[in-house]
Design a protein around this motif. Structure first.
Motif, PDB file in Angstrom:
ATOM      1  N   THR A 226     -45.430 -17.747  34.155  1.00 59.38           N
ATOM      2  CA  THR A 226     -45.035 -19.141  34.010  1.00 59.38           C
ATOM      3  C   THR A 226     -43.551 -19.190  33.685  1.00 59.38           C
ATOM      4  OG1 THR A 226     -45.666 -19.147  31.676  1.00 59.38           O
ATOM      5  CG2 THR A 226     -47.328 -19.812  33.265  1.00 59.38           C
ATOM      6  N   LEU A 227     -42.860 -20.120  34.350  1.00 60.00           N
ATOM      7  CA  LEU A 227     -41.406 -20.094  34.355  1.00 60.00           C
ATOM      8  C   LEU A 227     -40.817 -21.334  33.720  1.00 60.00           C
ATOM      9  CD1 LEU A 227     -41.008 -19.020  38.087  1.00 60.00           C
ATOM     10  CD2 LEU A 227     -41.148 -17.537  36.085  1.00 60.00           C
ATOM     11  N   PRO A 228     -39.629 -21.192  33.102  1.00 56.38           N
ATOM     12  CA  PRO A 228     -38.908 -22.389  32.635  1.00 56.38           C
ATOM     13  C   PRO A 228     -38.409 -23.180  33.825  1.00 56.38           C
ATOM     14  CG  PRO A 228     -37.539 -20.456  32.380  1.00 56.38           C
ATOM     15  CD  PRO A 228     -38.892 -19.958  32.829  1.00 56.38           C
ATOM     16  N   ALA A 229     -38.215 -24.462  33.633  1.00 57.80           N
ATOM     17  CA  ALA A 229     -37.716 -25.304  34.716  1.00 57.80           C
ATOM     18  C   ALA A 229     -36.312 -24.876  35.104  1.00 57.80           C
ATOM     19  CB  ALA A 229     -37.713 -26.770  34.290  1.00 57.80           C
ATOM     20  N   ALA A 230     -36.032 -24.942  36.405  1.00 54.00           N
ATOM     21  CA  ALA A 230     -34.675 -24.640  36.871  1.00 54.00           C
ATOM     22  C   ALA A 230     -33.733 -25.732  36.404  1.00 54.00           C
ATOM     23  CB  ALA A 230     -34.655 -24.554  38.402  1.00 54.00           C
ATOM     24  N   PRO A 231     -32.483 -25.392  36.067  1.00 56.86           N
ATOM     25  CA  PRO A 231     -31.538 -26.417  35.621  1.00 56.86           C
ATOM     26  C   PRO A 231     -31.297 -27.463  36.699  1.00 56.86           C
ATOM     27  CG  PRO A 231     -30.519 -24.216  35.673  1.00 56.86           C
ATOM     28  CD  PRO A 231     -31.925 -24.063  36.113  1.00 56.86           C
ATOM     29  N   ALA A 232     -31.233 -28.711  36.315  1.00 58.84           N
ATOM     30  CA  ALA A 232     -31.038 -29.803  37.268  1.00 58.84           C
ATOM     31  C   ALA A 232     -29.558 -29.996  37.539  1.00 58.84           C
ATOM     32  CB  ALA A 232     -31.642 -31.090  36.723  1.00 58.84           C
ATOM     33  N   THR A 233     -28.934 -28.971  38.135  1.00 53.43           N
ATOM     34  CA  THR A 233     -27.508 -29.024  38.460  1.00 53.43           C
ATOM     35  C   THR A 233     -27.324 -28.524  39.861  1.00 53.43           C
ATOM     36  OG1 THR A 233     -27.195 -26.800  37.580  1.00 53.43           O
ATOM     37  CG2 THR A 233     -26.806 -28.633  36.079  1.00 53.43           C
ATOM     38  N   ALA A 234     -26.091 -28.636  40.354  1.00 52.81           N
ATOM     39  CA  ALA A 234     -25.798 -28.139  41.697  1.00 52.81           C
ATOM     40  C   ALA A 234     -26.055 -26.651  41.753  1.00 52.81           C
ATOM     41  CB  ALA A 234     -24.336 -28.436  42.053  1.00 52.81           C
ATOM     42  N   ALA A 235     -26.422 -26.182  42.960  1.00 53.56           N
ATOM     43  CA  ALA A 235     -26.756 -24.771  43.123  1.00 53.56           C
ATOM     44  C   ALA A 235     -25.623 -23.891  42.673  1.00 53.56           C
ATOM     45  CB  ALA A 235     -27.061 -24.499  44.601  1.00 53.56           C
ATOM     46  N   GLY A 236     -25.965 -22.898  41.853  1.00 51.57           N
ATOM     47  CA  GLY A 236     -24.972 -21.930  41.404  1.00 51.57           C
ATOM     48  C   GLY A 236     -24.081 -22.442  40.298  1.00 51.57           C
ATOM     49  N   THR A 237     -24.362 -23.668  39.753  1.00 50.78           N
ATOM     50  CA  THR A 237     -23.477 -24.233  38.752  1.00 50.78           C
ATOM     51  C   THR A 237     -24.246 -24.529  37.488  1.00 50.78           C
ATOM     52  OG1 THR A 237     -22.199 -25.260  40.500  1.00 50.78           O
ATOM     53  CG2 THR A 237     -21.847 -26.091  38.279  1.00 50.78           C
ATOM     54  N   ALA A 238     -23.726 -24.144  36.362  1.00 46.18           N
ATOM     55  CA  ALA A 238     -24.347 -24.451  35.083  1.00 46.18           C
ATOM     56  C   ALA A 238     -23.733 -25.712  34.526  1.00 46.18           C
ATOM     57  CB  ALA A 238     -24.127 -23.291  34.102  1.00 46.18           C
ATOM     58  N   PRO A 239     -24.482 -26.450  33.682  1.00 46.65           N
ATOM     59  CA  PRO A 239     -23.900 -27.642  33.073  1.00 46.65           C
ATOM     60  C   PRO A 239     -22.652 -27.279  32.285  1.00 46.65           C
ATOM     61  CG  PRO A 239     -26.268 -27.486  32.626  1.00 46.65           C
ATOM     62  CD  PRO A 239     -25.847 -26.192  33.237  1.00 46.65           C
ATOM     63  N   ALA A 240     -21.581 -28.026  32.491  1.00 49.02           N
ATOM     64  CA  ALA A 240     -20.319 -27.699  31.837  1.00 49.02           C
ATOM     65  C   ALA A 240     -20.430 -27.892  30.340  1.00 49.02           C
ATOM     66  CB  ALA A 240     -19.210 -28.599  32.391  1.00 49.02           C
ATOM     67  N   GLY A 241     -20.074 -26.848  29.612  1.00 49.54           N
ATOM     68  CA  GLY A 241     -19.970 -26.949  28.173  1.00 49.54           C
ATOM     69  C   GLY A 241     -21.273 -26.886  27.428  1.00 49.54           C
ATOM     70  N   THR A 242     -22.405 -26.576  28.118  1.00 49.17           N
ATOM     71  CA  THR A 242     -23.682 -26.536  27.427  1.00 49.17           C
ATOM     72  C   THR A 242     -24.437 -25.285  27.824  1.00 49.17           C
ATOM     73  OG1 THR A 242     -24.810 -27.730  29.198  1.00 49.17           O
ATOM     74  CG2 THR A 242     -23.841 -29.055  27.435  1.00 49.17           C
ATOM     75  N   GLY A 243     -25.394 -24.877  26.983  1.00 42.51           N
ATOM     76  CA  GLY A 243     -26.276 -23.772  27.323  1.00 42.51           C
ATOM     77  C   GLY A 243     -25.624 -22.428  27.150  1.00 42.51           C
ATOM     78  N   ARG A 244     -26.463 -21.416  27.286  1.00 44.62           N
ATOM     79  CA  ARG A 244     -25.960 -20.066  27.038  1.00 44.62           C
ATOM     80  C   ARG A 244     -25.010 -19.608  28.128  1.00 44.62           C
ATOM     81  NH1 ARG A 244     -28.380 -16.267  30.189  1.00 44.62           N
ATOM     82  NH2 ARG A 244     -30.287 -16.819  31.275  1.00 44.62           N
ATOM     83  N   ASP A 245     -25.020 -20.263  29.315  1.00 43.55           N
ATOM     84  CA  ASP A 245     -24.140 -19.873  30.399  1.00 43.55           C
ATOM     85  C   ASP A 245     -22.855 -20.690  30.435  1.00 43.55           C
ATOM     86  OD1 ASP A 245     -25.809 -17.896  31.344  1.00 43.55           O
ATOM     87  OD2 ASP A 245     -26.978 -19.294  32.550  1.00 43.55           O
ATOM     88  N   ALA A 246     -22.620 -21.526  29.414  1.00 37.24           N
ATOM     89  CA  ALA A 246     -21.401 -22.329  29.391  1.00 37.24           C
ATOM     90  C   ALA A 246     -20.181 -21.420  29.360  1.00 37.24           C
ATOM     91  CB  ALA A 246     -21.403 -23.250  28.176  1.00 37.24           C
ATOM     92  N   LEU A 247     -19.137 -21.844  30.063  1.00 38.86           N
ATOM     93  CA  LEU A 247     -17.917 -21.047  30.101  1.00 38.86           C
ATOM     94  C   LEU A 247     -17.215 -21.091  28.751  1.00 38.86           C
ATOM     95  CD1 LEU A 247     -16.422 -22.095  33.540  1.00 38.86           C
ATOM     96  CD2 LEU A 247     -17.274 -19.843  32.930  1.00 38.86           C
TER      97      LEU A 247
END
Length: 641
Positions: A226-247
């Motif tokens: 069972t998987l977490p939902a995929a982020p609701a952002t453009a493909a290959g892009t993480a939400p700016a300034g949020t989450g563990r993948d934020a720049l």
């Protein structure tokens, strides 16, 4: 297998299905389905990382050539379908390899399995033969196989599949059946739980005994990841300034190119970010990095940003001196000094001069291609064509005499990226010495840059520092940046056969194709730095006097707001009214016209002389140069014809 424990973290979970809900595996086999977004390389890497974090021994199963059958049914040619399937498997495998290596596995490939390779295992062959016979002889099993396939084919075809299409794709399921039946024997372990994102009907049918001899072994289990939902952002892009993948606010050099020498993926993330970022160089200095087209144009056309970084206390890329520290050179000066030097050189680099060079460039390219055709096949396009053509063309265009050309080659070998270490440091005096000797040996009546600079030095228009420094920069920028585009662009054309076929049918499109290739790749991800001479507001950033900025033109050329389908390669694309390929403002590249003609000749000559040219390896297997190098290119490009 033993009693169950809770297995959820950050949205992940494992739901045992067979032998029963109380089963807990110690070894799992993740079935990675190509062309399914659930198993994109990024998500597959997360699946593996999570599974390892739960104390599981993780194996991953990848499709073989059978994955191409679905693509063929969807309209791909067999050759293209195979290429796409191989590429998808390779990218997924790389993601899993990285995840296992990060978890401490010294030999990740031992746990990554492709159906094709499993043919070496006698138990796998035995079970696959049984499955193939059952598909032929047992209607109920054939129906179960088709039921497994119909959903995926319906999605790819956008309609109900025909019986023939189901039968064409059946080998995909038959190749997987042995791992549903006896993965423990095939993988050499006591028990295995097959993990998938849903319950495969074919697995359940086998468990119910639909085919004698193909019932799952006692150590064989099935679980649903069972998987977490995929982020609701453009493909290959993480939400700016949020989450563990934020720049982070400060990124670290190098900025790594994307696949096949394309734009670094971080550019899209920087563009989507709500705040400004800086890049920490190996020197420890911080540079503002701007990736929005509007900001890049602003910086490159604003005279308050200087290209003179020759002082000792200015930000620098690397700890050693490099070509940015060379005083007097055209590229390291500002107006009015820059204007005076540029006025001397401009007559060497106009459109008319570039067209005059087309004839001798065609002859140079033709000679090298004949030698290549007469030599070993396959061959390395970089060593056989790109490097010698760039060297010969640079020597002819710039006025480097024959007796100095070997020294030019030595300098080319020594030059590297902007963050030069010992080799790059050695290249600076080598190139300056070569530049001085070229000016001293120049024919006073010639019209090439060495002669023009020598005359300007003699009559006092330019100082010795300006003439030698500018010649040294021409030697650097006239060869290194020209080597990479030929193999990178040849690779791109080979990866886009429809565009290449159009060029063969309509050769008048070559100038537009070269412009699109330059937009698609530029010749590297980074530009030369600039220094703010006073406080300047750029977008939301106040750049203070003394701070350095980077304006990668490749980012501007790929900006979606200014270029429709910016990530796609399309030689039919309408030209941009403000073409930033060769820069903007007073420091735009003086050799733009020559570079365009050079690439038109080099690429058209290559594909005309070798119409059957093709890659001799998968694009994913190509070795690329160090990401710290300023100019992106493959180290080798094996081709056949």
């Amino acid at each position: 297998m033993t009693a169950a424990r809770g297995r959820t973290r950050a949205g992940y979970g494992l739901r045992p299905v067979l032998p029963g809900p109380d089963t807990v595996p110690t070894t799992v086999l993740i079935g990675a389905s190509p062309f399914n977004k659930v198993y994109s390389p990024a998500r597959l890497r997360e699946h593996v990382t999570w599974s390892v974090s739960q104390g599981l021994r993780v194996h991953v199963l990848f499709a073989g050539v059978e994955a191409a059958y679905r693509l063929i049914d969807a309209g791909d040619s067999p050759r293209r379908a195979v290429r796409r399937a191989v590429r998808a498997t390779h990218e997924m495998r790389d993601a899993c390899r990285t995840a296992l290596a990060e978890a401490g596995d010294e030999d990740p490939d031992a746990y990554l399995h492709v159906w094709t390779k499993l043919e070496e295992h006698a138990r796998y062959r035995e079970l696959r033969d049984l499955a193939t016979a059952a598909y032929r002889d047992r209607p109920e099993f054939r129906t179960a196989v088709h039921d497994e396939l119909v959903g995926a084919l319906r999605t790819s075809l956008n309609r109900e599949p025909t019986l023939a299409e189901l039968e064409n794709s059946a080998p995909y399921i038959l190749a997987e059946v042995p791992l549903f039946v006896d993965a423990p024997a095939i993988l050499g372990t006591d028990s295995v739980m097959f993990l998938y994102h849903r319950e495969p009907p074919i697995f359940l049918a086998l468990h119910q005994g639909i085919v004698p001899g193909l019932a799952p072994s006692p150590g064989m289990g099935l679980g649903v990841l069972t998987l977490p939902a995929a982020p609701a952002t453009a493909a290959g892009t993480a939400p700016a300034g949020t989450g563990r993948d934020a720049l982070p606010d400060i990124l670290d050099w190098p900025v790594r190119p994307g696949p096949h020498g394309t734009a670094p993926p971080v550019f899209a993330r920087l563009r989507a970010s709500s705040r400004a970022h800086r890049l920490r160089m190996p020197s420890g200095d911080l540079f503002w990095i701007f990736v929005r087209r509007e900001d890049i144009v602003r910086v490159t056309t604003d005279r308050r940003f200087s290209r003179n970084l020759t002082g000792r206390d200015v930000p620098r890329f690397g700890p050693a001196e490099d070509f940015q520290s060379l005083p007097g050179a055209l590229f390291n000066t500002d107006a009015p000094r820059h204007t005076r030097i540029r006025r001397v050189l401009d007559p060497c680099f106009g459109p008319a001069q570039a067209e005059e060079a087309r004839g001798w460039l065609t002859a140079l390219a033709g000679d090298l291609l004949e030698r290549m055709a007469d030599g070993p096949n396959p061959a390395d396009l970089v060593a056989s064509y790109a490097v010698p053509l760039a060297l010969r063309a640079a020597c002819r265009a710039q006025g480097i005499p024959g007796e100095l050309q070997e020294r030019h080659l030595d300098g080319l070998r020594a030059r590297g990226g902007l963050t030069t270490g010992p080799a790059g440091t050695n290249a600076l005096p080598l190139t300056v010495g070569l530049a001085r000797d070229c000016l001293d040996a120049a024919d006073p009546a010639a019209s090439h840059p060495a002669a023009v600079l020598a005359r300007a030095r003699a009559d006092g228009t330019l100082t010795d520092e300006e003439a030698v420094g500018t010649m040294a920069h021409l030697i650097v920028t006239g060869t290194g940046p020209v080597v990479g585009p030929v193999p990178v662009m040849a690779l791109t054309l080979l990866r886009h056969p429809r565009e290449l076929d159009l060029l063969r049918r309509e050769p008048g499109r070559w100038p537009a194709a070269v412009d699109e290739l330059l937009r698609h790749h530029h010749n590297g991800p980074m530009s030369l730095p600039r220094l703010a001479t006073e406080n300047v507001q750029v977008g939301d950033v106040l750049v203070r006097a003394g701070e350095a900025v980077l304006t990668p033109y490749l980012a501007a050329l790929r900006e979606p707001d200014h270029c429709e389908r910016a990530a796609e390669f399309d030689i039919r694309r309408e030209p941009d009214a403000l073409n930033l390929t060769f820069g903007a403002g007073p420091h735009s590249c003086p050799g733009a016209s020559f570079a365009r003609v050079y690439l038109q000749v080099a690429l058209r000559g290559l594909f005309d002389r070798m119409p059957r040219l093709g890659l001799a390896c998968r694009p994913e297997d190509l070795p690329w140069n160090d990401p710290e190098d300023l100019f992106t290119r493959p180290r080798k490009l094996p081709v056949t014809w």
